[in-house]
Design a protein around this motif. Structure first.
Motif, PDB file in Angstrom:
ATOM      1  N   ALA A 352       0.816  -1.219   0.000  1.00 21.21           N
ATOM      2  CA  ALA A 352       0.000   0.000   0.000  1.00 21.21           C
ATOM      3  C   ALA A 352       0.845   1.262   0.000  1.00 21.21           C
ATOM      4  CB  ALA A 352      -0.934  -0.012   1.209  1.00 21.21           C
ATOM      5  N   HIS A 353       2.004   1.245   0.681  1.00 22.61           N
ATOM      6  CA  HIS A 353       2.814   2.462   0.744  1.00 22.61           C
ATOM      7  C   HIS A 353       3.404   2.811  -0.619  1.00 22.61           C
ATOM      8  CE1 HIS A 353       5.346  -1.004   1.428  1.00 22.61           C
ATOM      9  NE2 HIS A 353       6.455  -0.298   1.286  1.00 22.61           N
ATOM     10  N   TYR A 354       3.797   1.811  -1.384  1.00 19.86           N
ATOM     11  CA  TYR A 354       4.281   2.080  -2.739  1.00 19.86           C
ATOM     12  C   TYR A 354       3.134   2.528  -3.635  1.00 19.86           C
ATOM     13  CZ  TYR A 354       8.675  -0.266  -1.470  1.00 19.86           C
ATOM     14  OH  TYR A 354       9.867  -0.615  -0.882  1.00 19.86           O
ATOM     15  N   THR A 385       6.518   5.550 -10.456  1.00 22.48           N
ATOM     16  CA  THR A 385       5.609   4.563 -11.048  1.00 22.48           C
ATOM     17  C   THR A 385       6.372   3.662 -12.009  1.00 22.48           C
ATOM     18  OG1 THR A 385       3.774   6.135 -10.866  1.00 22.48           O
ATOM     19  CG2 THR A 385       3.488   4.275 -12.379  1.00 22.48           C
ATOM     20  N   THR A 386       7.277   4.240 -12.786  1.00 22.63           N
ATOM     21  CA  THR A 386       8.091   3.453 -13.706  1.00 22.63           C
ATOM     22  C   THR A 386       9.010   2.502 -12.950  1.00 22.63           C
ATOM     23  OG1 THR A 386       8.027   5.245 -15.339  1.00 22.63           O
ATOM     24  CG2 THR A 386       9.760   3.582 -15.601  1.00 22.63           C
ATOM     25  N   MET A 387       9.554   2.936 -11.813  1.00 22.50           N
ATOM     26  CA  MET A 387      10.385   2.052 -10.984  1.00 22.50           C
ATOM     27  C   MET A 387       9.575   0.848 -10.511  1.00 22.50           C
ATOM     28  SD  MET A 387      12.358   5.069  -8.875  1.00 22.50           S
ATOM     29  CE  MET A 387      12.658   4.044  -7.432  1.00 22.50           C
ATOM     30  N   CYS A 388       8.332   1.091 -10.104  1.00 21.41           N
ATOM     31  CA  CYS A 388       7.477  -0.006  -9.638  1.00 21.41           C
ATOM     32  C   CYS A 388       7.137  -0.960 -10.785  1.00 21.41           C
ATOM     33  CB  CYS A 388       6.191   0.551  -9.023  1.00 21.41           C
ATOM     34  SG  CYS A 388       6.449   1.387  -7.430  1.00 21.41           S
ATOM     35  N   ILE A 389       6.914  -0.415 -11.972  1.00 12.89           N
ATOM     36  CA  ILE A 389       6.636  -1.257 -13.142  1.00 12.89           C
ATOM     37  C   ILE A 389       7.844  -2.137 -13.446  1.00 12.89           C
ATOM     38  CG2 ILE A 389       6.323  -1.194 -15.650  1.00 12.89           C
ATOM     39  CD1 ILE A 389       4.511   1.280 -15.189  1.00 12.89           C
ATOM     40  N   ARG A 390       9.031  -1.560 -13.419  1.00 14.00           N
ATOM     41  CA  ARG A 390      10.239  -2.329 -13.714  1.00 14.00           C
ATOM     42  C   ARG A 390      10.471  -3.421 -12.659  1.00 14.00           C
ATOM     43  NH1 ARG A 390      13.282  -0.377 -17.779  1.00 14.00           N
ATOM     44  NH2 ARG A 390      12.855   1.746 -18.522  1.00 14.00           N
ATOM     45  N   ASN A 445      10.816  -4.672  -4.343  1.00 17.15           N
ATOM     46  CA  ASN A 445      11.544  -3.481  -3.882  1.00 17.15           C
ATOM     47  C   ASN A 445      11.867  -2.594  -5.076  1.00 17.15           C
ATOM     48  OD1 ASN A 445      13.125  -1.551  -2.698  1.00 17.15           O
ATOM     49  ND2 ASN A 445      14.880  -2.897  -2.338  1.00 17.15           N
ATOM     50  N   PRO A 446      10.967  -1.644  -5.393  1.00 11.59           N
ATOM     51  CA  PRO A 446      11.188  -0.796  -6.568  1.00 11.59           C
ATOM     52  C   PRO A 446      12.410   0.103  -6.459  1.00 11.59           C
ATOM     53  CG  PRO A 446       9.277  -0.054  -5.303  1.00 11.59           C
ATOM     54  CD  PRO A 446       9.683  -1.366  -4.725  1.00 11.59           C
ATOM     55  N   LEU A 447      12.927   0.292  -5.249  1.00 15.99           N
ATOM     56  CA  LEU A 447      14.097   1.152  -5.093  1.00 15.99           C
ATOM     57  C   LEU A 447      15.335   0.576  -5.769  1.00 15.99           C
ATOM     58  CD1 LEU A 447      13.600   2.258  -1.378  1.00 15.99           C
ATOM     59  CD2 LEU A 447      12.953   3.469  -3.469  1.00 15.99           C
ATOM     60  N   ARG A 448      15.290  -0.699  -6.137  1.00 11.69           N
ATOM     61  CA  ARG A 448      16.400  -1.274  -6.926  1.00 11.69           C
ATOM     62  C   ARG A 448      16.616  -0.479  -8.208  1.00 11.69           C
ATOM     63  NH1 ARG A 448      16.479  -6.835  -5.000  1.00 11.69           N
ATOM     64  NH2 ARG A 448      14.386  -7.492  -4.366  1.00 11.69           N
ATOM     65  N   PHE A 449      15.525   0.092  -8.737  1.00 15.06           N
ATOM     66  CA  PHE A 449      15.587   0.770 -10.027  1.00 15.06           C
ATOM     67  C   PHE A 449      15.649   2.286  -9.888  1.00 15.06           C
ATOM     68  CE2 PHE A 449      13.917  -3.426 -10.875  1.00 15.06           C
ATOM     69  CZ  PHE A 449      14.623  -3.789 -12.016  1.00 15.06           C
ATOM     70  N   ASN A 453      20.532   5.103  -7.422  1.00 17.17           N
ATOM     71  CA  ASN A 453      21.095   3.967  -6.701  1.00 17.17           C
ATOM     72  C   ASN A 453      22.506   3.696  -7.215  1.00 17.17           C
ATOM     73  OD1 ASN A 453      21.746   1.529  -5.499  1.00 17.17           O
ATOM     74  ND2 ASN A 453      19.785   0.554  -5.956  1.00 17.17           N
ATOM     75  N   LYS A 454      23.480   3.941  -6.362  1.00 15.61           N
ATOM     76  CA  LYS A 454      24.885   3.807  -6.759  1.00 15.61           C
ATOM     77  C   LYS A 454      25.254   2.341  -7.033  1.00 15.61           C
ATOM     78  CE  LYS A 454      25.780   8.207  -6.051  1.00 15.61           C
ATOM     79  NZ  LYS A 454      26.096   9.116  -7.174  1.00 15.61           N
ATOM     80  N   GLN A 455      24.581   1.431  -6.326  1.00 17.51           N
ATOM     81  CA  GLN A 455      24.933   0.022  -6.437  1.00 17.51           C
ATOM     82  C   GLN A 455      24.575  -0.528  -7.816  1.00 17.51           C
ATOM     83  OE1 GLN A 455      23.149  -2.408  -3.444  1.00 17.51           O
ATOM     84  NE2 GLN A 455      24.059  -4.301  -4.179  1.00 17.51           N
ATOM     85  N   GLY A 456      23.379  -0.196  -8.279  1.00 18.67           N
ATOM     86  CA  GLY A 456      22.943  -0.641  -9.597  1.00 18.67           C
ATOM     87  C   GLY A 456      22.891  -2.148  -9.725  1.00 18.67           C
ATOM     88  N   TRP A 457      22.914  -2.635 -10.964  1.00 15.40           N
ATOM     89  CA  TRP A 457      22.889  -4.071 -11.215  1.00 15.40           C
ATOM     90  C   TRP A 457      23.637  -4.349 -12.507  1.00 15.40           C
ATOM     91  CZ3 TRP A 457      19.694  -3.423 -15.434  1.00 15.40           C
ATOM     92  CH2 TRP A 457      18.720  -2.412 -15.334  1.00 15.40           C
TER      93      TRP A 457
END
Length: 541
Positions: A352-354, A385-390, A445-449, A453-457
């Motif tokens: 719900a918070h996202y 919203t795009t981060m959550c979609i990804r 966890n949408p914050l991955r995108f 985010n310095k860590q990235g993937w």
């Protein structure tokens, strides 16, 4: 004459009949024996060449892993176990017929997906069953034929063309939301997202591809029903090894149903193309192809654009080739996008918070506007919203795997080699859920995108649309539709996990169902609470 009579007498006698049957039977046995020996020799050759890859346990050197691939929740859990055990890859044998290397780590995925298109071949395990429907389309063709089609289709997915489709996405979403409000008002707040969103994406694609208003969200459409049936029949065929052979399949009831549904779909597409080509030929306009694809007032639909596309030699696509591409656009575009939208809404309903953060982003974007309409320029103004979609595309990717074959040996890390002709199964699900690549891979966890985010993937850790020269040509189309539908839905409804009335349980405990796309057993049920039903615009035709 007497000689001929003697021969006929011998052949037609009982002794002659038995001799003829003996010769024919012996010939058939010899052919079967030769075929079996060649099959076993091929199996032994691949077994030896692929010994550099770890192989999960099998009970038989001949049967291998036949029947162990499951299109169920347990099948996805099996992939999790493979990833945990083998980290990056393993070999897999489906009887002596199919020899696969399964990869699920970016370091192994990258060289396979980035290989030149000239040495990349779509294999028979996954794609052969689509050929009766999609022909030699971009999805299935290889070599120079694929390269030519890709060049001819690129203009249809240019940003300038996609801008025109955004208004269509709004219209089709409005129709779906209007229906939702009526159902909620009648006391049915729990809805299966897949049922509704699939009809919406089909409605949207029919408008984008053919300028055809099917009204399929409100009433039954023969064409839409046929597309759904074809998709279901392809899944059934893939799961039955005996049905992989055409000479068996077309004699079955499923094969006959497939031909009937295929006739409906191809007749519709063929008629649209023929009418449109006739109309274009009758036009007296003097516009060039570039005029058509750059002037907004002249742009039309997918079929129009590819009808006017020409290669460097001035040749366009034939009606048959256009039909294959239009059918592929409908097939590949409706189910995958519907799955992505449904799972995104599901993940936001569970967090719900996202969901609220996304909603506030859309509300802020709409501030001061008279109409609730997402414009093309708005898509870049929805970062969270795009981060959550990804993240939803990572966690619940519509397509679980892609397969490839290569016309030469392929080198992979650690001195491993995929032999020419073996099937490479690139596990998108396995890569997206690999704990060596993603921290807590099963968590949303949408914050991955987050771009900050310095860590990235790692490169090729996130491949929902595949990658490389044979990636999904329609990915920008899909992402645009995703953002429009998700944004408008959050603007108008609050989502919470719903209850499947047939099972009486919350969708929080759904069982994933990997078929042609990722679905959910019994549907994906969410509860809808209209936020501003009085502001919901009437759907536009």
């Amino acid at each position: 004459m007497s000689l001929l009579q003697g021969v006929l007498s011998l052949v037609l006698s009982w002794a002659g009949l038995f001799h003829t049957l003996y010769v024919v039977g012996t010939g058939l046995v010899a052919v079967a024996a030769v075929w079996t020996v060649k099959l076993l020799m091929r199996h032994a050759w691949y077994t030896r060449r692929m010994s550099c890859f770890s192989k999960p346990h099998t009970n038989s050197w001949l049967i291998g892993h036949l029947g162990k691939m499951q299109n169920t929740e347990e099948g996805l859990q099996q992939v999790d176990e493979l990833v945990q055990t083998y980290k990056h890859s393993c070999s897999w044998f489906i009887g002596p017929f199919y020899h696969l290397v399964r990869v699920f780590h970016p370091d192994f995925v990258k060289p396979l997906l980035m290989a030149p298109a000239s040495i990349t071949v779509k294999d028979e395990l996954i794609y052969d069953h689509l050929r009766p429907w999609l022909g030699q389309s971009l999805l299935i063709s290889n070599g120079e034929e694929w390269s030519r089609r890709r060049r001819l289709l690129n203009p249809a997915f240019h940003f300038d063309i996609l801008k025109n489709y955004v208004s269509t996405f709004n219209v089709s979403t409005n129709i779906m939301h209007d229906k939702w409000c009526r159902l909620v008002a009648k006391g049915s707040p729990d809805l299966d997202m897949f049922d509704h969103v699939t009809l919406m994406t089909l409605d949207s694609l029919l408008k984008c591809a053919f300028s055809h208003n099917s009204n399929c969200q409100e009433s039954t459409s023969e064409y839409v029903s046929a597309i759904v049936e074809l998709s279901d029949l392809i899944i059934d065929r893939r799961q039955n090894v005996l049905h992989h052979w055409d000479w068996i399949y077309w004699k079955t009831q499923q094969g006959k149903r497939f031909k009937k549904a295929l006739g409906i779909v191809q007749r519709f597409t063929r008629e649209v193309i023929q009418k449109r080509r006739t109309l274009i030929s009758q036009q007296t306009e003097t516009e060039t192809q570039s005029d058509f694809t750059t002037k907004p007032q002249k742009r039309k639909d997918f079929v129009d654009i590819i009808l006017l596309s020409k290669d460097e030699n001035g040749r366009g696509l034939t009606d048959e080739e256009i039909q294959a591409e239009a059918d592929t656009f409908m097939f590949a575009g409706h189910d995958t996008t519907a799955s992505a939208i449904s799972w995104t809404l599901y993940n936001l309903a569970r967090h719900a918070h996202y969901q609220e953060k996304c909603r506030q982003e859309v509300v802020d974007l709409m501030q001061g506007r008279d109409e609730q309409q997402i414009e093309w320029e708005d898509l870049s103004s929805l970062p969270f919203t795009t981060m959550c979609i990804r993240e939803s595309l990572r966690l619940h990717c519509p397509v679980q795997a892609v397969t490839r074959k290569y016309t030469q040996d392929m080198k992979l890390p650690g001195g491993r080699t995929v032999p020419e002709g073996a099937i490479c199964l690139v596990s998108i699900y396995g890569t997206h859920h690999n704990p060596a690549v993603w921290t807590e891979p099963h968590e949303f966890n949408p914050l991955r995108f987050d771009p900050n985010n310095k860590q990235g993937w790692a490169s090729h850790a996130f491949i929902p649309f595949s990658s490389g020269p044979r990636n999904c040509i329609g990915q920008k189309f899909a992402l645009a539709e995703l953002r429009v539908v998700v944004a408008l839905t959050l603007l108008r409804f609050r989502l919470t996990p719903g209850v499947n009335p047939n099972l009486g349980r919350s969708s929080g405990g759904v069982r994933r169902l990997p078929q042609l796309v990722l679905r959910a057993e019994g549907g994906l049920w969410l509860r809808l609470e209209p936020l501003n039903p009085q502001n919901l615009q009437e759907p536009q035709g």
